[in-house]
Each structure stands twice: as C-alpha cells, then as structure tokens.
Design a protein around this motif. Sequence first.
Motif, PDB file in Angstrom:
ATOM      1  N   SER A  13      42.899   1.574 -26.090  1.00 31.56           N
ATOM      2  CA  SER A  13      42.913   1.371 -24.640  1.00 31.56           C
ATOM      3  C   SER A  13      44.303   1.747 -24.134  1.00 31.56           C
ATOM      4  O   SER A  13      45.286   1.608 -24.861  1.00 31.56           O
ATOM      5  N   SER A  58      36.858  -0.386 -18.974  1.00 35.78           N
ATOM      6  CA  SER A  58      37.009  -1.384 -20.041  1.00 35.78           C
ATOM      7  C   SER A  58      35.670  -1.646 -20.720  1.00 35.78           C
ATOM      8  O   SER A  58      35.590  -1.708 -21.955  1.00 35.78           O
ATOM      9  N   ALA A 113      36.065   5.584 -25.696  1.00 36.98           N
ATOM     10  CA  ALA A 113      37.435   5.062 -25.722  1.00 36.98           C
ATOM     11  C   ALA A 113      38.407   6.069 -26.323  1.00 36.98           C
ATOM     12  O   ALA A 113      39.600   6.026 -26.055  1.00 36.98           O
ATOM     13  N   ARG A 117      34.677   1.215 -22.955  1.00 39.37           N
ATOM     14  CA  ARG A 117      35.461   1.275 -24.198  1.00 39.37           C
ATOM     15  C   ARG A 117      34.879   0.373 -25.290  1.00 39.37           C
ATOM     16  O   ARG A 117      35.113   0.606 -26.472  1.00 39.37           O
ATOM     17  N   LEU A 160      42.612  -3.573 -22.865  1.00 41.19           N
ATOM     18  CA  LEU A 160      41.245  -4.078 -22.936  1.00 41.19           C
ATOM     19  C   LEU A 160      41.237  -5.602 -23.059  1.00 41.19           C
ATOM     20  O   LEU A 160      41.905  -6.160 -23.921  1.00 41.19           O
TER      21      LEU A 160
END
Lengths: 341, 200
Positions: free
Chosen positions: A46, A182, A113, A185, A52
């Motif tokens: 992230s 988020s 991600a 991911r 994240l």
Amino acid sequence: MEKRTRPVYVFLGLLLTLSMLTVTGVSRAADTVSKDAFRRPVGILSPSNNPLTMEKATLGKTLFFDTRLSRDGKMSCATCHSPDHRWSDGRIIPLGSENVPNARRTPTVLNSAWLTSLMWDGRVGSLEAQAVLPITTPHEMNFDIAALIERLQTIKGYRQLFSQAFGDEAINQKRVTQALASFQRTLVSNAAPFDRWIVGDENAINESAKRGFALFSGKANCVACHKSWRFTDDSFHDIGLRTEDIGRGAKVPPQVTLMQYAFKTPSLRDLPINGPYMHDGSMLNLEEVIKHYEKGGIERKSRSLEMKRFELTDAERLSLIEFVKTLDGGHLKVDYPTMPE
Amino acid sequence: MNIEKLKDVAMKSMTVWSAQALNTNSDVAARRGNRLWLQFWMMTLMAPMMLSISTIAFSASEHEATSHEAAEHNPSNQNKHKAEGTHKPEASEKIYPSRAAQDVEIPLSPGATLHKMTLSHHELEPWSFVPKRKDRIEIKNLSNITHALYVTYPDGKVVNLEIQIPGDVVSWTVPDDAEGEYIFSCWIHPVIRANMTIEE
C-alpha cells in the motif's frame, strides 16, 4: 602395481562422485531459481499516502457494493467487478458499452495492489486515481463526484464509517477514492495448487501440468511477459491481434512504435476457464489463445519483440492448459456488506 | 572456462591416445596405454564438471538466458557476423538499429560534462553526479528488454529519448536554461521513474 594403482582408483572414484554431484546440483539450482521467481509475497503493498487499514477497507467495501454511487442507483463497482466472475463481469464487453467504439473487456481487480499502471492502456497510475473514472464515465455509473458526495453526506451510516476510517465525518473525493482503493488492495488471489507446488509439494499439480510449466518457461516462452507471481510483467505489448484499437498507442507519442496496438499484460491467475480473453474478449478458450501465440500474430512494426512463432503438439497444448488451470486459487470468500442508511 | 577451449583439450587427448595406441613395443605400449587410459578417464570425469560450471555461469533464469540474446545486439558482434556472412538481423535491429551502429556522434558543448547512467530491468540505477546545464547524460540499457524513456520538464514539456533496445545508449542534453525537477520515465514500463534536479 596394485599399490600404485589403488590410489588412482580412489582418485577416479572421487572425481566421478564429484562430477555427479555437480551435475545434480546444477539441475536442482536451475529448478529452484525458476520456481522462486513465482513465489507469492508475504504482505499486501500500500502507498505511504494511503496506508491500508481495516477501517478504510471496510468503508471501501461498502462503497464498492453500493449502487448509490451511480446516478440512477442501479450500478455499483461490483456490477462489473463481481466476486462471482473473478472480480470481472464474464462479458466480452461491459454492460452499457454496446455502442462504445473499441470497448474493452472489464479487467479483474484481483491483485491490483501490485499494479503500477492500471487499465488496458496504462492511462492511470494508481487505484486512487482510477476509482474516479467509472463513477464519472457516462456509459458506466454516469455520476459526478460533487453530487455523489452530497448524496453520501445525507446517509448517517456513511458519516459513521468515514469517521471510523479517517477520524472525522468529512466526506470528500480523496477519502472516497482512498477507501475504494484500500478495499481493492485486500482482494488477493488465494493460494493455488501451483503455489503449493512452488514451495515443495510435488503432489500439488499433476505431471501434465508440470510439463506445461516447462513449456511455459521454455519453448512457448510465455514467461517472457507473464512473469512474477502474478504472471504479468505490468508492461504493454502488441501481440498481433486483429483490432482497430491502438491501446497504449493512444496515450504515448506515435513515434513510440512498440506501444501502438499494445495492451497491458493481464495476469493469468484465477482465469475464468471459459474466457473471454484478450482486451476485446475476442477469444473464448485457452486453446484459441495458445494457437494465436504459436502463429505469432499479425506482423507489423509495433508487434512485441517477444512474439516469436513456435510449434506445439496437441499434447503439449493440453499440458500448457493444465498448467494454467493450476493458477486458479478459487473464489474469494466475501462477506457482503450491509448498506448503511 | 571457455567451452571451445575445453572441447579442444578433450579432443587433443583422444587424438594423442589414438596415435600412441599404434605403438608396436608392447611393454612401452602397455605402460603408455595405462597412462593414456588414466588421462582419458580423468578428462571424461572432469568434462561434465567443467561443462556444468559453465552452464551455471550462463544461467538458469530467464533474465540471463535472454541476456545471451542481448549480446546479439552488440554492434561488435554484428560486425563480426556480417564479416563472416552469417549475420541474420533480428526484427528489432531492422526497426531500431542502435545509435552506435548508425555512427551517430554529437559533440559536447564547451565546458559541458558527459555523465553516464544505467537502466536495469525496471529502474534507473542511482547516480552520484550533479548535472549542470548543457551537460549530456547518456543512459545505457543494461536490461534484456526494450525501453522507451522520456523526460518530462517542470513545465510539462515531454522529450522522447526514443526506443532503446538492450545494450543501446540514448542521451539527453540538459537545456541551457534548465532549472527544477526533470522526470525520467518509460512509456513501456510506467514503473520506471527517476527525478533529477537541476540547479542553476
């Protein structure tokens, strides 16, 4: 004579043993290096400007499945990126794009991600930047961000979710896109039979699939573009398809010849076994895909330097398909969110 | 160890063995024969070891396997092959002949410095020089894949450095009035990005 020759035989014996060990070591070393290149990572990437968190991912999941993010309230992100269709939609072209010239098949959001460029032509550099596009595209969710924010602010449940994710109830474009990014991911392929084989379980895949892997890495040279644990190099290639769509060529200067008709290498993980495949959904089974590569595609200046003709027997083609099937980790388990009121 | 030299050594022993086996003096022949058998078996056992070690050096990974192909794009190899009449140009050479092969040379501006950078598989290697206006920066593609670098100026202007096949060198000259951050990127591999600050 015996006393003189005995040490010689011992020496020869040692040399023989050493030779055998060396050859064995080389073959094992080669095997290990090839497999290691496909090992799954331990964590999820992230960016530092959007680390994240569980709360952001929870908010993002709610937004992802909420049809109120579209103007008419009928379409959500999950409409085209459906868990039931490996986070794509199983269609040749997306819903609503029937009259759109050069419409492109919906890519999966699995393992996004790790993407460094998004969409078939790489026009976007992050999940956060990409999240806005389907919301505002007329033939997709057909909404505008200002109106969306106004709508979300009227929903008490969302104010609470934003507060949990970001510390206060403020709702803005940045937070909406960060939350959506988020959640995306967290969508990571399950460990597949191939992954278990990579870490040493020789029974995880059958012998045909192992032969398929050897072809994948060798004669068929799929690994030239479908590399790493995600089986993509995140690069762009013209693979010689018959298409009017110039792909990344529309985003770069025309003198960058290699990018004309070039599209992003898709991952081979969790493929829908009956397709569709390619940016335009033009192929419906893996055999068709493999045969295309065997022929090398249309010869033109932009065609990828990796596209080289090769020949496979029917048995080899089947083995290659068997191998690709081992990359399927199955559907992700999803707890569908309750829509806030 | 050079594989050709290794083969030479092995074949020489066999030749010597063959010639000396014709010696008619039985005692001498017997002793020579034993020695030759010893030499033969030693070479037979050592050969796989040496070939295996050479194989390791030339790789198991796809990067190293194809870097062997990258050597084909080396201009010196091309000239050698052409002289031997055996060179078949790869598709990439037809379309993107290297600048060295084109004999393209542009002189440096007075007072300017030539800096060198390298481009690996997915990144520009860090550099230690401090670029100044009018300096030339040469970037060599050490990877086994083709890149297409471009430079984005602080005002948004974009300058292409052209397609760069493995082994090729592209160059960029710092503008006379350069100031600020210049971003090096690749059209083909968006992950490649490096920022270079030019100060007055």
